[in-house]
Motif scaffolding. Structure first.
Motif, mmCIF file in Angstrom:
data_model
loop_
_atom_site.group_PDB
_atom_site.id
_atom_site.type_symbol
_atom_site.label_atom_id
_atom_site.label_comp_id
_atom_site.label_asym_id
_atom_site.label_seq_id
_atom_site.Cartn_x
_atom_site.Cartn_y
_atom_site.Cartn_z
ATOM 1 N N LEU A 288 -3.310 1.817 8.434
ATOM 2 C CA LEU A 288 -2.455 0.934 7.645
ATOM 3 C C LEU A 288 -1.059 0.824 8.260
ATOM 4 C CD1 LEU A 288 -3.587 1.975 4.079
ATOM 5 C CD2 LEU A 288 -4.114 -0.127 5.296
ATOM 6 N N ARG A 289 -0.571 1.957 8.773
ATOM 7 C CA ARG A 289 0.748 1.905 9.397
ATOM 8 C C ARG A 289 0.727 1.064 10.673
ATOM 9 N NH1 ARG A 289 4.732 4.204 6.910
ATOM 10 N NH2 ARG A 289 4.470 6.220 5.884
ATOM 11 N N ARG B 153 12.852 0.005 -0.532
ATOM 12 C CA ARG B 153 13.570 1.272 -0.467
ATOM 13 C C ARG B 153 12.624 2.453 -0.233
ATOM 14 N NH1 ARG B 153 16.158 0.959 -5.707
ATOM 15 N NH2 ARG B 153 16.323 -1.306 -5.643
ATOM 16 N N ASP B 154 11.365 2.244 -0.577
ATOM 17 C CA ASP B 154 10.412 3.345 -0.470
ATOM 18 C C ASP B 154 9.721 3.304 0.891
ATOM 19 O OD1 ASP B 154 8.509 5.258 -0.785
ATOM 20 O OD2 ASP B 154 7.951 4.648 -2.821
ATOM 21 N N HIS B 155 9.911 4.362 1.678
ATOM 22 C CA HIS B 155 9.338 4.335 3.026
ATOM 23 C C HIS B 155 7.855 4.622 3.052
ATOM 24 C CE1 HIS B 155 13.019 3.549 5.064
ATOM 25 N NE2 HIS B 155 13.628 4.476 4.333
ATOM 26 N N ASN B 156 7.348 5.090 1.934
ATOM 27 C CA ASN B 156 5.922 5.383 1.895
ATOM 28 C C ASN B 156 5.088 4.135 1.627
ATOM 29 O OD1 ASN B 156 5.797 8.066 2.502
ATOM 30 N ND2 ASN B 156 6.369 8.661 0.427
ATOM 31 N N VAL C 164 0.859 -1.184 0.000
ATOM 32 C CA VAL C 164 0.000 0.000 0.000
ATOM 33 C C VAL C 164 0.887 1.224 0.000
ATOM 34 C CG1 VAL C 164 -1.941 1.144 1.077
ATOM 35 C CG2 VAL C 164 -1.572 -1.268 1.505
ATOM 36 N N LEU C 165 0.616 2.130 -0.921
ATOM 37 C CA LEU C 165 1.402 3.356 -1.002
ATOM 38 C C LEU C 165 0.674 4.443 -0.218
ATOM 39 C CD1 LEU C 165 3.879 4.683 -2.420
ATOM 40 C CD2 LEU C 165 2.269 5.486 -4.120
ATOM 41 N N LEU C 166 1.348 4.967 0.799
ATOM 42 C CA LEU C 166 0.698 5.986 1.618
ATOM 43 C C LEU C 166 1.053 7.395 1.156
ATOM 44 C CD1 LEU C 166 1.143 4.332 5.091
ATOM 45 C CD2 LEU C 166 -0.897 4.401 3.689
ATOM 46 N N GLY C 167 1.935 7.503 0.199
ATOM 47 C CA GLY C 167 2.353 8.827 -0.265
ATOM 48 C C GLY C 167 1.299 9.495 -1.121
ATOM 49 N N GLU C 168 1.750 10.447 -1.919
ATOM 50 C CA GLU C 168 0.812 11.273 -2.657
ATOM 51 C C GLU C 168 0.638 10.834 -4.106
ATOM 52 O OE1 GLU C 168 -1.118 13.919 -1.461
ATOM 53 O OE2 GLU C 168 -0.492 12.851 0.332
ATOM 54 N N ASN C 169 1.531 10.002 -4.538
ATOM 55 C CA ASN C 169 1.571 9.650 -5.957
ATOM 56 C C ASN C 169 0.307 8.901 -6.389
ATOM 57 O OD1 ASN C 169 2.157 8.693 -8.490
ATOM 58 N ND2 ASN C 169 4.308 8.381 -8.014
ATOM 59 N N THR C 170 -0.604 9.620 -7.048
ATOM 60 C CA THR C 170 -1.885 9.000 -7.366
ATOM 61 C C THR C 170 -1.749 7.942 -8.457
ATOM 62 O OG1 THR C 170 -2.226 10.942 -8.715
ATOM 63 C CG2 THR C 170 -3.466 10.810 -6.653
ATOM 64 N N GLU C 171 -0.731 8.122 -9.302
ATOM 65 C CA GLU C 171 -0.565 7.173 -10.403
ATOM 66 C C GLU C 171 -0.213 5.790 -9.854
ATOM 67 O OE1 GLU C 171 -1.066 5.847 -13.845
ATOM 68 O OE2 GLU C 171 -1.452 7.967 -13.443
ATOM 69 N N LEU C 172 0.729 5.790 -8.916
ATOM 70 C CA LEU C 172 1.169 4.517 -8.348
ATOM 71 C C LEU C 172 0.137 3.930 -7.392
ATOM 72 C CD1 LEU C 172 4.972 4.801 -7.561
ATOM 73 C CD2 LEU C 172 3.801 3.052 -8.892
ATOM 74 N N GLN C 173 -0.641 4.837 -6.785
ATOM 75 C CA GLN C 173 -1.614 4.345 -5.820
ATOM 76 C C GLN C 173 -2.641 3.427 -6.458
ATOM 77 O OE1 GLN C 173 -3.275 7.623 -3.657
ATOM 78 N NE2 GLN C 173 -1.795 7.397 -2.018
#
Lengths: 388, 581
Positions: free
Chosen positions: B356-357, A379-382, A341-350
């Protein structure tokens, strides 16, 4: 608040079973006597009183004709298909009849519905052809037919009628639940040998590549068959219980034990089948203690690779792929999937890392290896990885 | 949803004939689409052979989730059953619709006690034919209860006669073709029609029905297949599943309410059981049912009943009491997507926290003890407990238990061992009675795997001193009780302790260094004989049944790890709320 829920359903009926047909009868609407049973096999199974109380559901109003109607009584279940033939030659310008099957009241009868419909249509054709039912001699001619249908359907599940000018074949087809859609990354495994029938061309082409290790997308490539055709074919085989779908085997996979693992020690038959299945060679079977130990060691966080280094399955005469496969098929173990699960902002990857798709699915659709993707995600902490 | 009703139909039948009084929903659907039936070509010849070749698709009486294609007159004639079929289950399937009801025969209050005063009132639920047997049964139950309440109200104050009169008058006054207007008017004027509407709406939305018939008789009903949907979306919980879970309930389990206690006080009606309120006042998810029973001064069996009730009504679920050694993982079907409403719900309760975290820490089996380091502040710890409770309430977490399997040799254990365990159970009890000569009955019990002479001697000589504690009932036995006088004798005793084990297994056990310690060996032999090492009992259950401490048991498992294999999995008794197995 009502208090009677404590004991409700404690004596719940077991799952409804398929029961044999107890009786077949033909009922018609007599121009003067009203609804009567013309012919019944065996005789007097349905009493006159019982019939009178339910005749409204057997000889029905016009609106319900050609509907399958099942009425459940306390001790039996009557399944019928009311039919009407309109013709000036009949006393009331129409001939009503209904051919009914009688089963136990607790049993399922859905699978008999097409049979009842078809048999009714057969009788209807015979009636139109040569007034088979209305000529008055129906009981004598019909009784042997009904007897044959009852016996054949109960013993063989099918029946061929070749009486008179028209022939018909009846077959009871089990109603099964619809199989799930097949995904690219799933692996079909044969549960039994493919029955020697004339399968369709796709199945003939696909079947040789179903070896328990190739996933659907790979089978499509190997067999040179369009992906969706392979899926449809595999789904069909799943429906008939010939193959089962298991997750793709990789050494990086994680499995966990289920509560059914105890049966491996309690059920001797299961144990023997397991040893036969997971053996590296059939000359020397592995011993159950090693096999059980390997299963027991499957926990979240332990990959198959870890297990192999810890146990060295080759020395234990165990084929680890087969071990996993048997465990999955018998539900002794379960695959633990990783959901990024991507918690960041990148909507494309989400869109792909939303938590709905597992790592397998993402890898399969993106065409990259699981190892690559996992390294990347680490490597990605998000990105949080949920194992479930 | 196949558990939702398609329609609720009210039919009466009396000396004046049968009539459909009301049905809900009554809105006629706009038929925008062209009808499915193909228009027949009037010039086409009808060919009889075709009849058998291409059967038409099966007829359907469902369109867009409501009943269609059967006129009110036909429905009324179908449901006005013959007197022989009254006051029992009515079930009729027409194509893909299943009708279920309980035709209730009642005596009109105003009329004399003869046949002319008899009235049949029938509330029928139309369901999809796919609905399972248990759903049908629940609907039947509801229809029956409504029938009984109506019969009572007729007897008390002639309620039904009143309602029927109003409905029939409205029908007679309205235009024959415009059913909808008539039904609408009935719904405005008749309380019974309103009740039916409420029942339908409740069943479709929550599955919890709570109405008052004639503003007097309360009727509450719960459709378990529907009511559990709110916390287990897309999964149908059958009453049988609940029963199975409740049968497996143990005193060491614990109740987890799914709502705040305050809300549950509202759920209990005025005449609700006072013991339920008492239990709520003592409730804590950290307490086992046994403790809860003691604290609220209710018998354990009654606490079980209350638990069963709350679970059935989807007000609670069953867990193992939360403690620091519990290991949790993410439940396999937890709906954890980015767009999941649970994420917002979680951050409402725990501000600045991301579900989630938090939950990703449970990807690997994690216990509360592991998550709290000693430096952790008490407030943080209590928040962690609160979060775990929240996640358990939403079925996002699953607890893992450790199970133990006894495998002494490469080939497992001899199956005869199980029979022998039974022999051992029988022997000491019978011997202690002193009524039966031991040698006379030990022979028939003998299992074929053992040599006669060796085993017979053992049963006779040993059972009296060393094995009384192998009785299951003796929970409170004290370990130090077993008296051994000297070291020599001890060795001897040790050897004899395992005499009922097959040779091979005994050898394997004696290879373990810990077997020289008689205390360990004694405990091991006792647990083994009682069948705790067959994968049927988890550590917590053994602790409870044998009155052991966790550390004691874990040490034993470690010492005998060569013959005892452990694995972790969920407790099948209470796992039904997580995923179907």
């Amino acid at each position: 608040m009502e208090s009677d829920h404590f004991h409700r359903n404690l004596h719940s009926e077991g799952s409804r079973q398929e029961s044999p047909i107890r009786c077949i009868f033909l009922c018609e609407f007599h121009p003067t006597a009203g609804p009567i049973i013309t012919c019944q096999v065996p005789e007097n199974y349905i009493s006159k009183e019982l019939f009178d109380s339910v005749s409204v559901y057997i000889i029905t109003k016009a609106e319900l004709e050609r509907s399958t109607i099942t009425v459940t009584l306390s001790d039996c279940k009557i399944l019928g298909f009311p039919v009407r033939i309109e013709d000036k030659k009949y006393a009331r310008n129409a001939f009503h009849f209904n051919l009914c099957f009688v089963c136990d009241s607790t049993s399922r009868t859905v699978h008999y519905e097409p049979v009842v419909t078809k048999l009714s249509d057969y009788l209807m054709a015979m009636e139109i052809e040569n007034s088979f039912l209305s000529s008055g001699s129906a009981p004598t001619k019909l009784t042997p037919i009904l007897k044959q249908v009852l016996e054949d359907l109960n013993t063989k599940g099918e029946c061929a009628l070749t009486e008179g000018p028209i022939a018909t074949h009846l077959k009871v087809v089990k109603v099964r639940s619809d199989p799930m859609a097949v995904a690219d990354h799933q692996v079909p495994v044969f549960l039994k040998a493919l029955p020697t029938q004339q399968w369709d061309l796709t199945t003939q082409q696909v079947a040789p590549y179903i070896d328990g290790f190739n996933h659907v997308a790979r089978i499509a490539a190997l067999a040179d068959v369009e992906n969706n055709l392979v899926k449809a074919c595999v789904q069909n085989l799943v429906y008939y219980g010939v193959v089962a779908l298991v997750p793709l085997f990789q050494y990086g996979n994680v499995y966990c034990t289920t509560s059914k693992l105890k049966f491996l020690m309690q059920d001797t038959d299961l144990q023997n089948r397991c040893l036969q299945y997971v053996a590296k060679t059939h000359r020397q079977l592995p011993n159950i203690r090693d096999v059980f130990r390997m299963y027991a060691a499957m926990t979240r966080g332990t990959t198959v690779r870890d297990l192999c280094t810890r146990f060295n399955p080759a020395a234990l005469r165990v084929n680890e792929r087969k071990l996993v496969q048997f465990g999955i098929l018998e539900e002794l173990i379960r695959r633990v999937n990783k959901y990024p699960v991507l918690l960041g902002e990148n909507t494309e990857l989400q869109k792909s890392f939303s938590g709905a798709a597992s790592l397998d699915e993402i890898c399969c659709s993106a065409g990259i290896s699981a190892q690559q993707l996992e390294d990347h995600l680490e490597r990605d902490h998000n990105v949080v990885l949920l194992w479930k | 949803m196949e558990v939702n009703p398609l329609s609720v139909i009210l039919v009466k039948s009396d000396s004046k004939g049968d009539r459909l009084l009301f049905r809900y929903p009554y809105h006629e659907q706009e038929n925008n689409e062209p009808s499915n039936t193909k228009r027949r070509n009037p010039y086409a010849l009808s060919i009889t052979e075709d009849l058998l070749q291409s059967p038409p698709p099966p007829a359907s009486n469902i369109s867009k989730g409501s009943l269609t294609g059967i006129s009110d007159e036909v429905l009324s004639s179908l449901f006005a059953v013959k007197p022989e079929l009254c006051n029992q289950k009515f079930e009729l399937k027409v194509n893909d619709v299943r009708f279920v009801g309980h035709p209730t025969l009642l005596q009109l209050r105003s009329k004399s006690q003869d046949d002319s005063g008899l009235l049949l009132i029938h509330i029928v639920f139309a369901l999809q034919a796919l609905a399972s047997h248990s759903v049908v049964k629940c609907y039947y139950d509801l229809s029956k209860r409504m029938g009984i309440a109506l019969r009572h109200e007729e007897h008390r104050c002639g309620y039904i006669s009143d309602q029927i009169l109003t409905m029939v008058t409205i029908h007679d006054d309205s235009y024959t073709s415009n059913f909808e207007a008539a039904f609408k008017k009935i719904l405005e004027k008749c309380t019974l029609a309103k009740n039916i509407k409420n029942v339908y709406d409740d069943l479709c939305s929550t599955g919890l029905v709570s109405i008052r018939i004639n503003k007097w008789i309360p009727l509450s009903f719960c459709l378990p297949q529907k009511v559990h949907q709110w916390h287990l979306r897309g999964k149908i919980v059958e009453p049988e599943d609940i029963d199975r879970c409740l049968k497996a309930l143990r005193p060491y389990h614990s109740l987890l309410l799914l709502y705040p206690v305050q809300q549950l006080y509202d759920f209990t009606s005025l005449d609700g059981s006072p013991s339920l309120l008492r239990m709520f006042s003592q409730y804590s998810p950290l307490k086992s049912l046994q403790t809860l029973a003691i604290d609220s001064d209710i018998t354990l069996s009654h606490v079980f009943e209350l638990t069963a009730h709350l679970v059935y009504w989807a007000k609670a679920t069953v867990i193992y009491p939360i403690c620091s050694t519990n290991k949790y993982v993410i439940s396999p079907d937890a709906p954890l997507q980015l767009n999941s409403p649970l994420i917002d719900k979680f951050s409402e309760v725990f501000p600045n926290m991301n579900l989630l975290r938090i939950i990703s820490d449970f990807s690997l089996p994690t216990s509360l003890g592991q998550k709290c380091n000693p430096l952790c502040q008490p407030s943080q710890q209590s928040q962690l407990v609160q979060m775990i409770i929240w996640m358990l309430q939403h079925h996002l977490l699953l607890q893992l238990h450790t199970y133990i399997q006894y495998i002494p040799t490469d080939n497992g254990f001899t199956q005869h061992n199980l029979n022998e365990i039974k022999v051992v159970h029988v022997t000491p009890m019978m011997q202690s009675n002193g009524l039966i000569n031991s040698s006379s009955f030990s022979i028939p019990f003998k299992s074929a795997s053992r040599t006669e002479s060796e085993s017979e001697a053992s049963v006779v000589s040993e059972t009296l001193e060393a094995r009384p504690d192998s009785e299951l009932t003796n929970h409170s036995m004290n370990l130090t009780n077993v008296s051994f006088s000297s070291a020599d004798e001890e060795k001897q005793e040790c050897q004899e302790l395992l005499l009922d084990f097959p040779d091979e297994e005994r050898n394997a056990i004696f290879k373990i260094p810990a077997s020289s310690n008689s205390e360990d060996l004694n405990l091991f032999a006792r647990l083994c004989r009682n069948g705790y090492f067959q994968g049927n009992h988890h550590i917590e259950e053994i602790m409870y049944l044998e009155n052991l401490r966790r550390s004691q048991l874990l040490q034993l498992l470690d010492k005998f790890r060569d013959v005892l294999i452990t694995y972790e999995t969920e407790d099948p008794a209470i796992a039904m709320f997580f995923y179907s197995t």
